[in-house]
Design a protein around this motif. Sequence first.
Motif, short mmCIF file in Angstrom:
data_model
loop_
_atom_site.label_atom_id
_atom_site.label_comp_id
_atom_site.label_asym_id
_atom_site.label_seq_id
_atom_site.Cartn_x
_atom_site.Cartn_y
_atom_site.Cartn_z
N THR A 159 0.84 -1.20 0.00
CA THR A 159 0.00 0.00 0.00
C THR A 159 0.87 1.24 0.00
N ARG A 182 -7.16 4.22 -5.27
CA ARG A 182 -8.34 4.65 -4.52
C ARG A 182 -8.26 6.14 -4.19
N SER A 185 -11.67 8.84 -0.08
CA SER A 185 -12.89 8.27 0.50
C SER A 185 -12.95 6.76 0.33
N GLY A 186 -11.95 6.18 -0.35
CA GLY A 186 -11.91 4.75 -0.57
C GLY A 186 -12.53 4.30 -1.86
N LYS A 187 -12.97 5.25 -2.67
CA LYS A 187 -13.58 4.92 -3.96
C LYS A 187 -12.51 4.44 -4.94
N SER A 188 -12.84 3.41 -5.71
CA SER A 188 -11.91 2.89 -6.70
C SER A 188 -11.85 3.81 -7.90
N GLU A 213 -4.36 6.43 -2.48
CA GLU A 213 -3.78 5.16 -2.07
C GLU A 213 -3.71 4.21 -3.26
#
Length: 225
Positions: A159, A182, A185-188, A213
């Motif tokens: 990561t 990502r 907000s963690g969205k791909s 990330e």
Amino acid sequence: MRHLNRRVAAGALLAAALTLTACSSGDKADGGTANAKPPASSSAPEPPTAEPSTVPPAAKPTGPVVSDDSLKPVTGSFTPQEKKYLSGRVPEKTDPAAVLQTGQEACQRVARTAKHDKDAAVASIVAGEIPAAEEAIPYLCPEQKPVLAAAKQGFGDGTHKRPEPGTYRAPAPTASCTWQARSSSGKSLAAGPELGTKPGEKITAKIPAGTAEFVSTGCYAWIPA
């Protein structure tokens, strides 16, 4: 009687000859042993008794080190560049030549790999396969600086926060290689590969701007495309 005396004399001569032969054989055996192992008073140098350093080759030791003035091999001398590489890198009671050899072997590995596949050499450094390369190349094999420069722009599996946007490739991925970029907000934002990985296939990943990330597994190492 004379015949008997002659037989006795002949027997005595035979016994004496056998005795001399045995002594001669013993001398030769002793001589062979002496040649195989030097006597205790021999001036031949003995191997160092110090334990080898357990510090990773690419890291400078945290304990006491040999001073620059004391960086001298048993025979000959170090070049100025070799001394620069060894400076602050040789733990006390450690042979500087052994530490130097680690760096030289790293250079040899990089050169051999780069000769056949530069990408593979870069990926090996990125993945930590040649841990001493980053420290050794500037001093011991500066002709490999382009390989090192490319490696510094890459990264291995895992990561990574805030990666530099751009296109990267994995020169030696496994069949299970997957990656994903990502947002915060963690969205791909992007992911791949879509159809899986074939043996020998190089995977490309495009990291878009705004990636918070980047995560990859089974891809070994990423280098700039």
